[in-house]
Design an enzyme around this catalytic site. Structure first.
Site, PDB file in Angstrom:
ATOM      1  N   ASP A 325      -2.294   5.306   5.711  1.00 23.77           N
ATOM      2  CA  ASP A 325      -2.004   4.357   4.996  1.00 23.77           C
ATOM      3  C   ASP A 325      -3.441   3.756   4.181  1.00 23.77           C
ATOM      4  O   ASP A 325      -4.511   3.735   5.439  1.00 23.77           O
ATOM      5  CB  ASP A 325      -1.279   2.575   5.709  1.00 23.77           C
ATOM      6  CG  ASP A 325      -1.909   1.690   4.883  1.00 23.77           C
ATOM      7  OD1 ASP A 325      -0.736   0.855   4.567  1.00 23.77           O
ATOM      8  OD2 ASP A 325      -2.447   0.424   6.299  1.00 23.77           O
ATOM      9  N   GLU A 354      -0.853   7.550   1.021  1.00 20.29           N
ATOM     10  CA  GLU A 354      -0.549   6.208   1.260  1.00 20.29           C
ATOM     11  C   GLU A 354      -1.267   6.187  -0.873  1.00 20.29           C
ATOM     12  O   GLU A 354      -2.061   4.685  -0.867  1.00 20.29           O
ATOM     13  CB  GLU A 354      -0.779   5.155   1.035  1.00 20.29           C
ATOM     14  CG  GLU A 354       0.422   3.979   1.185  1.00 20.29           C
ATOM     15  CD  GLU A 354      -0.097   1.958   0.861  1.00 20.29           C
ATOM     16  OE1 GLU A 354       0.012   1.335   0.556  1.00 20.29           O
ATOM     17  OE2 GLU A 354      -1.086   2.533   1.931  1.00 20.29           O
ATOM     18  N   ASP A 421       6.735  -1.898   0.199  1.00 18.70           N
ATOM     19  CA  ASP A 421       5.674  -3.097  -0.384  1.00 18.70           C
ATOM     20  C   ASP A 421       6.186  -3.189  -1.695  1.00 18.70           C
ATOM     21  O   ASP A 421       5.210  -3.582  -2.472  1.00 18.70           O
ATOM     22  CB  ASP A 421       4.913  -2.084  -0.109  1.00 18.70           C
ATOM     23  CG  ASP A 421       3.796  -1.986   0.838  1.00 18.70           C
ATOM     24  OD1 ASP A 421       3.813  -3.023   1.861  1.00 18.70           O
ATOM     25  OD2 ASP A 421       2.895  -0.386   1.393  1.00 18.70           O
TER      26      ASP A 421
END
Length: 565
Positions: A325, A354, A421
């Site tokens: 992340d 990410e 997201d």
């Protein structure tokens, strides 16, 4: 010739090795440049003056501005010196470090030839074989399935209600385990679970305790059972690692709040003053979230702590990888050390960053295997949602993305249409199932893995977070129309097993109003043609129609030369 367009750079996406005896060269020219041929003349820098091997390059892809030629060299020596020979208008030119020249003196090649001075094994990009054709199923655990009869005081929303930032529905890891047979029926080969560690939020991107699976998800024992069951069914498990920041309730940060600079953990965070100010945060955070303090991943103690966390879940649970992340806000030094530790433990454990943008600096074989390919997501939106590009522009755009990275990285790219997201892709299309299915087909044929966000296969709608995180409506599978779509998605995902799609060459282009991806190896050639707007004119001599799914104006055709496996 357009001299400004010609480009090559050693030890980059233009020159890369998969092992010390196999080197791929790539060179760029202006799009449409009329060339008789392009060849590489190569030897060691000690021999190139007297004898050279020759390998012709082929045009592998084109984007809006450039043509890219490439060739793979099988080497007898890992010390390589090379010059490009270019045929144009019946004349021979050479391209070296001095640029494009009319003649070349190989006796002086040690001054201006290109070279990969010594190909070390540690400098190569190593493929994780299972990632090259993985089919991921991404699950937001709280929203997937709540086991029958489960109760909990924290559950504050009815299953099926639209989510808010504070909604809890009661889905857990035992619920995921109960639905593994369904997941397997979709031809899924890997689970990607959003964070599961102890946290006060429903999304768990603010970790309190990395060593504790959240009790609302079933605790550590539930993770163990899930991974064991997945392994028995041939499904791999990738966890979400939130190493950029933590919860304000993370014990070391609480100690800093209490003791300030006297805390032994003070240097674990990026602090501005000796004492923490919670009202006007004087410490770095994720975005502007004062409840998510940022870790200082340059700190060796923080690095050791987080690496130990990763190794613990590999050792104790046997997980198969980490999705990382906010990975582009974490230090490169940490990721290099992280990779060494993880890959020493298990070279097949994948690391997926990410990163939303061009990430060549992370993908040289020393940090990540792959990134979440949001550039692909945007291209699919441009073509199917905004319709701001046509078939040729889509092909050019995807080829431009392939030119960013070397072949090994492209073969491991994590391709996705949507996730927790983003808006749901289905909703972005105006709930057009035809466009969604065409987009899934393209994601299957692209090099690398593909990701199916939970509920996509039952036409789940959703806007931006938190609306993209709706509960899975299991009753929809009783609807024959929805079930038909689910079966079609499963059929498409099954193509990811085909040898040509797993490791075959890729050619992306447009012709006669169709967007085309062709994948081929020695065993078979699979060609996907996508029609947007009802144009179903197939390129002559390419297609044999042995698989065809059409809806209204948007349709695709899969054609096979050779036998399906």
């Amino acid at each position: 010739m357009n001299l400004h367009a010609i480009y090559h750079r050693p030890e980059s996406e233009y020159c890369f090795a998969e092992n010390p005896r196999r080197l791929t060269l790539r060179i760029r020219f202006a799009k449409g440049e009329k060339l008789d041929y392009v060849a590489a003349l190569y030897a060691t820098k000690y021999d190139i003056a007297d004898k050279r091997d020759r390998k012709e390059l082929r045009l592998t892809f084109s984007d809006a501005l450039y043509d890219y030629y490439s060739a793979m060299l099988d080497l007898s020596d890992c010390r390589v010196s090379y010059v490009f020979e270019v045929g144009v208008d019946g004349r021979t030119k050479y391209f070296c470090e001095d640029g494009l020249v009319d003649g070349y003196d190989f006796s002086l090649a040690y001054f201006n030839s290109f070279q990969f001075a010594y190909v070390h094994g540690s400098d190569t990009v190593k493929r994780v074989d299972w990632l090259t054709n993985a089919v991921f199923y991404q699950i937001f655990t709280d929203r997937f399935y709540r086991p029958e009869g489960k109760q909990g005081g924290y559950i504050n929303s009815k299953w099926g209600e639209l989510p808010t930032p504070k909604s809890f529905y009661g889905g857990d890891l035992n619920g995921v385990r109960e639905k593994l047979s369904y997941i397997k029926s979709l031809n899924v080969t890997a689970l990607y679970l959003t964070p599961i560690f102890e946290s006060v939020s429903n999304h768990k991107y603010d970790t309190i305790d990395y060593y504790q699976v959240d009790e609302t998800f079933g605790g550590n024992e539930a993770l163990k059972k899930l991974v064991d069951d997945c392994r028995s069914m041939g499904i791999r498990v990738v966890l979400d690692a939130v190493f950029n920041h933590v919860s304000e309730h993370f014990a070391p940060f609480k100690d800093v709040v209490k003791r300030g600079k006297k805390s032994e953990y003070y240097n674990w965070f990026v602090m501005e003053d000796d004492v923490v100010d919670r009202d006007k945060p004087n410490y770095a955070t994720f975005a502007a979230c004062r409840d998510m303090p940022k870790l200082d991943t340059d700190n060796p103690e923080v690095q050791r702590y987080l690496i130990d966390v990763a190794l613990y879940y590999m050792d104790e649970y046997g997980i198969d990888g980490w999705r990382l992340d906010v990975s582009d806000e974490v230090s490169h030094d940490f990721w290099r050390n992280f990779r060494k530790a993880v890959k020493t433990k298990n070279s097949d454990c994948v690391l997926i960053g990410e990163n939303w943008h061009n990430s060549a600096s992370y993908l040289g074989g020393d940090q990540f295997d792959s990134i979440m390919n949001y550039a692909f997501t945007k291209r699919m939106m441009d073509f199917f949602v905004y319709q701001s590009v046509g078939e040729s522009e889509l092909a050019e755009g995807l080829n431009a993305q392939l030119s960013r990275y070397n072949d090994a990285v492209n073969s491991m790219m994590f391709n996705l249409l949507d996730c927790h997201d983003t808006h749901r892709f289905y909703s972005l299309t105006g709930c057009n199932r035809d466009k969604l299915l065409c987009a899934i087909a393209i994601s299957v044929f692209m090099p690398g893995s593909c990701n199916l966000y939970y509920g996509t296969e039952i036409l789940t709608e959703g806007g931006y977070d938190p609306d993209s995180r709706r509960t899975f409506d299991w009753d929809r599978l009783r609807d024959p129309s929805v079930r038909k779509f689910t079966d079609e998605v499963a059929m498409l995902l099954s193509y990811k097993r085909q040898p040509a799609i797993k490791d075959g060459a890729v050619s992306i282009y447009s012709r006669n109003g169709l967007f085309v991806i062709e994948r081929s190896n020695a065993e078979q050639t699979l060609t996907l043609s996508v029609s947007r707007g009802g144009n179903r004119t197939a390129p002559d001599g390419i297609f044999r129609h042995n698989a065809d799914i059409s809806y209204g104006e948007n349709s695709f055709t899969i054609n096979v030369k050779g036998r399906l496996k």
